[in-house]
Design a protein around this motif. Structure first.
Motif: not given
Length: 178
Positions: A169-177
């Motif tokens: 989730l943290a990796a996905w959030r960073e990519r989405a941001a």
């Protein structure tokens, strides 16, 4: 003058100024801004003076907001009505531009007053030492997306599957941001 970073093709013309330690870069609670510029420039911003950090050394609190600090130090009141508006939409509304101007209008005067108070109390060197940490390249080194979970408060309590989900989730959030 307000520069809309999203509307400009590049911010590179600012980089020589931001890299020059002789040019003061005054901001308030600017960690996210410093991180963004360090990533864009491939090097940290130099000459940093963060009024929030300086205020902490003068007893105003560790995370004092700009509005409260301006009121206490300069007796200036600024509107904070645009804080939670959608800053991703373009063009920016006239109210947002006015807010952005107000947000930085008094920073130089605030800097001068805080600096004078720090000198008077013999704390300027303490602040300089702390501000130099904001210029440390190691601090702003890119963090791989799959290590961003370590920025989540309390991540150490997770284990096994929960930690794997948090990491994803943290990796996905960073990519989405980004």
């Amino acid at each position: 003058l307000v520069l809309d970073a999203k509307a400009l093709p590049t911010l590179e013309p600012l980089f020589p100024l931001l890299r020059d330690p002789a040019v003061p870069v005054i901001l308030h609670g600017g960690g996210q801004d410093l991180e963004i510029f360090a990533e864009l420039m491939g090097a940290p911003v130099r000459g940093v003076f963060d009024t929030q950090v300086a205020a902490a050394f003068l007893g105003y609190g560790l995370q004092v907001g700009l509005s409260a600090l301006l009121e206490r130090v300069l007796k200036v009141r600024i509107a904070k009505d645009q804080t939670y508006t959608d800053w991703t939409r373009r063009p920016l509304k006239p109210e947002q531009l006015a807010y952005a101007r107000q947000d930085v209008l008094h920073l130089l005067a605030l800097h001068d007053r805080l600096r004078t108070d720090l000198e008077r109390r013999g704390r300027l060197e303490w602040v300089r030492e702390e501000q130099l940490r904001l210029e440390d390249a190691e601090r702003w080194a890119p963090v791989p997306d799959d290590e961003r979970y370590e920025w989540v408060k309390g991540w150490q309590r997770f284990g096994g599957r929960d930690l794997a989900v948090l990491r994803a989730l943290a990796a996905w959030r960073e990519r989405a941001a980004r």
